[in-house]
Design an enzyme around this catalytic site. Sequence first.
Site, PDB file in Angstrom:
ATOM      1  N   TYR A  79     -14.053   7.815 -11.790  1.00 51.24           N
ATOM      2  CA  TYR A  79     -13.693   6.580 -11.081  1.00 51.24           C
ATOM      3  C   TYR A  79     -14.188   5.359 -11.868  1.00 51.24           C
ATOM      4  CZ  TYR A  79     -14.318   2.948  -7.482  1.00 51.24           C
ATOM      5  OH  TYR A  79     -14.331   1.771  -6.778  1.00 51.24           O
ATOM      6  N   ASP A 114       0.871  -1.175   0.000  1.00 53.42           N
ATOM      7  CA  ASP A 114       0.000   0.000   0.000  1.00 53.42           C
ATOM      8  C   ASP A 114       0.913   1.231   0.000  1.00 53.42           C
ATOM      9  OD1 ASP A 114      -3.273   0.200   0.930  1.00 53.42           O
ATOM     10  OD2 ASP A 114      -2.100   2.061   0.905  1.00 53.42           O
ATOM     11  N   ILE A 115       0.329   2.375  -0.335  1.00 52.94           N
ATOM     12  CA  ILE A 115       1.065   3.636  -0.183  1.00 52.94           C
ATOM     13  C   ILE A 115       1.030   4.066   1.290  1.00 52.94           C
ATOM     14  CG2 ILE A 115      -0.895   5.203  -0.591  1.00 52.94           C
ATOM     15  CD1 ILE A 115       0.975   6.835  -2.424  1.00 52.94           C
TER      16      ILE A 115
HETATM   17  P1  NAI Z   1      -9.977   1.868   0.299  1.00 47.52           P
HETATM   18  O1  NAI Z   1      -9.961   3.266  -0.202  1.00 47.52           O
HETATM   19  O2  NAI Z   1     -10.295   1.631   1.736  1.00 47.52           O
HETATM   20  O3  NAI Z   1      -8.570   1.168  -0.017  1.00 47.52           O
HETATM   21  C1  NAI Z   1      -7.801   1.487  -1.139  1.00 47.52           C
HETATM   22  C2  NAI Z   1      -6.341   1.413  -0.738  1.00 47.52           C
HETATM   23  O4  NAI Z   1      -5.551   1.787  -1.887  1.00 47.52           O
HETATM   24  C3  NAI Z   1      -5.983   2.407   0.397  1.00 47.52           C
HETATM   25  O5  NAI Z   1      -5.373   1.711   1.484  1.00 47.52           O
HETATM   26  C4  NAI Z   1      -5.023   3.375  -0.248  1.00 47.52           C
HETATM   27  O6  NAI Z   1      -3.992   3.833   0.616  1.00 47.52           O
HETATM   28  C5  NAI Z   1      -4.469   2.555  -1.410  1.00 47.52           C
HETATM   29  N1  NAI Z   1      -3.969   3.435  -2.462  1.00 47.52           N
HETATM   30  C6  NAI Z   1      -4.574   4.553  -2.974  1.00 47.52           C
HETATM   31  N2  NAI Z   1      -3.767   5.139  -3.859  1.00 47.52           N
HETATM   32  C7  NAI Z   1      -2.638   4.389  -3.933  1.00 47.52           C
HETATM   33  C8  NAI Z   1      -1.441   4.508  -4.669  1.00 47.52           C
HETATM   34  N3  NAI Z   1      -1.230   5.521  -5.515  1.00 47.52           N
HETATM   35  N4  NAI Z   1      -0.503   3.563  -4.499  1.00 47.52           N
HETATM   36  C9  NAI Z   1      -0.691   2.539  -3.641  1.00 47.52           C
HETATM   37  N5  NAI Z   1      -1.808   2.361  -2.902  1.00 47.52           N
HETATM   38  C10 NAI Z   1      -2.767   3.297  -3.049  1.00 47.52           C
HETATM   39  O7  NAI Z   1     -10.990   1.050  -0.623  1.00 47.52           O
HETATM   40  P2  NAI Z   1     -11.691  -0.342  -0.352  1.00 47.52           P
HETATM   41  O8  NAI Z   1     -13.092  -0.102   0.035  1.00 47.52           O
HETATM   42  O9  NAI Z   1     -10.843  -1.192   0.496  1.00 47.52           O
HETATM   43  O10 NAI Z   1     -11.724  -0.948  -1.828  1.00 47.52           O
HETATM   44  C11 NAI Z   1     -10.683  -1.758  -2.315  1.00 47.52           C
HETATM   45  C12 NAI Z   1     -10.794  -1.825  -3.839  1.00 47.52           C
HETATM   46  O11 NAI Z   1     -12.057  -2.346  -4.196  1.00 47.52           O
HETATM   47  C13 NAI Z   1     -10.670  -0.472  -4.516  1.00 47.52           C
HETATM   48  O12 NAI Z   1      -9.965  -0.634  -5.736  1.00 47.52           O
HETATM   49  C14 NAI Z   1     -12.103  -0.088  -4.805  1.00 47.52           C
HETATM   50  O13 NAI Z   1     -12.192   0.755  -5.936  1.00 47.52           O
HETATM   51  C15 NAI Z   1     -12.738  -1.435  -5.040  1.00 47.52           C
HETATM   52  N6  NAI Z   1     -14.152  -1.443  -4.713  1.00 47.52           N
HETATM   53  C16 NAI Z   1     -14.567  -1.406  -3.407  1.00 47.52           C
HETATM   54  C17 NAI Z   1     -15.906  -1.419  -3.113  1.00 47.52           C
HETATM   55  C18 NAI Z   1     -16.409  -1.458  -1.687  1.00 47.52           C
HETATM   56  O14 NAI Z   1     -17.629  -1.528  -1.515  1.00 47.52           O
HETATM   57  N7  NAI Z   1     -15.558  -1.420  -0.666  1.00 47.52           N
HETATM   58  C19 NAI Z   1     -16.924  -1.433  -4.167  1.00 47.52           C
HETATM   59  C20 NAI Z   1     -16.366  -1.458  -5.505  1.00 47.52           C
HETATM   60  C21 NAI Z   1     -15.040  -1.482  -5.755  1.00 47.52           C
HETATM   61  C1  15L Z   2     -17.338   1.617  -4.927  1.00 43.58           C
HETATM   62  O1  15L Z   2     -16.818   1.391  -6.015  1.00 43.58           O
HETATM   63  C2  15L Z   2     -16.566   2.194  -3.793  1.00 43.58           C
HETATM   64  O2  15L Z   2     -15.224   1.737  -3.789  1.00 43.58           O
HETATM   65  C3  15L Z   2     -17.187   1.930  -2.441  1.00 43.58           C
HETATM   66  O3  15L Z   2     -16.586   2.796  -1.479  1.00 43.58           O
HETATM   67  C4  15L Z   2     -18.690   2.146  -2.482  1.00 43.58           C
HETATM   68  O4  15L Z   2     -18.966   3.502  -2.744  1.00 43.58           O
HETATM   69  C5  15L Z   2     -19.288   1.277  -3.570  1.00 43.58           C
HETATM   70  O5  15L Z   2     -18.671   1.478  -4.819  1.00 43.58           O
HETATM   71  C6  15L Z   2     -20.791   1.495  -3.757  1.00 43.58           C
HETATM   72  O6  15L Z   2     -21.226   1.677  -4.881  1.00 43.58           O
HETATM   73  O7  15L Z   2     -21.506   1.411  -2.752  1.00 43.58           O
END
Ligand code: NAI
Ligand code: 15L
Length: 289
Positions: free
Chosen positions: A160, A58-59
């Site tokens: 996004y 992670d970053i």
């Molecule tokens: P989050 O925002 O909590 O985690 C994303 C992680 O990516 C963070 O820890 C952040 O520090 C890291 N990151 C951001 N920019 C970076 C960079 N330049 N280099 C390295 N690391 C970087 O998001 P979450 O909820 O854990 O989601 C994980 C993945 O799943 C994401 O790609 C998100 O788009 C996708 N996703 C999540 C959903 C959800 O409901 N949680 C729904 C749809 C997609």
């Molecule tokens: C996503 O893609 C996002 O990463 C998450 O944070 C939620 O917003 C989710 O979609 C959603 O549609 O609920």
Amino acid sequence: MSNALPAGASASSATSPTSSGDTPPPFGRLLLTGAAGGLGCVLRPRLKPLCRTLRVSDIADLGAAAVGEEVVRADLADKAAIVALLREVDAVVHLGGVSTEHAFETVLPANIIGTFHVYEAARMAGTRRVVYASSNHVTGFYTQRETITPQVMPRPDGYYGVSKAFGENLAQFYFDRYGIETVSLRIGSSFPEPRGRRGLSSYLSFDDLERLVRAALTAPVVGHTVVYGISDNRSRWYDNRSASHLGYVPQDSSEPWRARLEAAQPLHDRHDPEVVYQGGPFVKMGPFD
Ligand code: NAI
Ligand code: 15L
């Protein structure tokens, strides 16, 4: 870590004891990007049984390496760091990046350039499979009255969503050109419990997320498969039958929360784009200038 990491990436590791079990885990080294995020924290302990070594990246700060882990801090936008990150990696679960709607300039380095770096580094390293965290926002401008398949034309609901559609296109290209397999997970809403009325359709429980990621990693042949990441919700917008070869069978549902969520959020304006479209509030975000 066998390779020196370039400036911008830092690593620490803890050695795994020799496994005494009879069956070796399916992967030697598995990489989890975005490991400090919401879903990364959920998956970090749950992916460890699938590999001898789990490399987490992670970053942001990831804390100390647990037994059998390697911790590598790296920015997805830094190509040299990501090339080093993928070395000796058998498969990647790529969660890292900007996870909600932002200005294009914010989304570009992490999601578009960063995902390109992951695939280029995978090609150089001989990595065979990627599980890519795409999003329901690739198709967020379909209405909530429609049932869609993973094959419909993308209708992203913001920059996004556009970046996630780009990632899926990269996945297809790297499979057709280089044979790197990907499962693109169009994740709905994966949180401890469903949020709002929309969540009744988009909810993906953490246990089902784990089931889906395991299936995506271990299904024998996936090519490039796109699948919506949802639990077995009663109200649904997605038809996942084309991805049945993954063997993903969700066990959870948003139904236990229905009464509470419907009472808390009565339907008042049926013309509000937020309730018309699958992408919910994302369809109303921006412009950013
Ligand atoms: P989050 O925002 O909590 O985690 C994303 C992680 O990516 C963070 O820890 C952040 O520090 C890291 N990151 C951001 N920019 C970076 C960079 N330049 N280099 C390295 N690391 C970087 O998001 P979450 O909820 O854990 O989601 C994980 C993945 O799943 C994401 O790609 C998100 O788009 C996708 N996703 C999540 C959903 C959800 O409901 N949680 C729904 C749809 C997609
Ligand atoms: C996503 O893609 C996002 O990463 C998450 O944070 C939620 O917003 C989710 O979609 C959603 O549609 O609920």
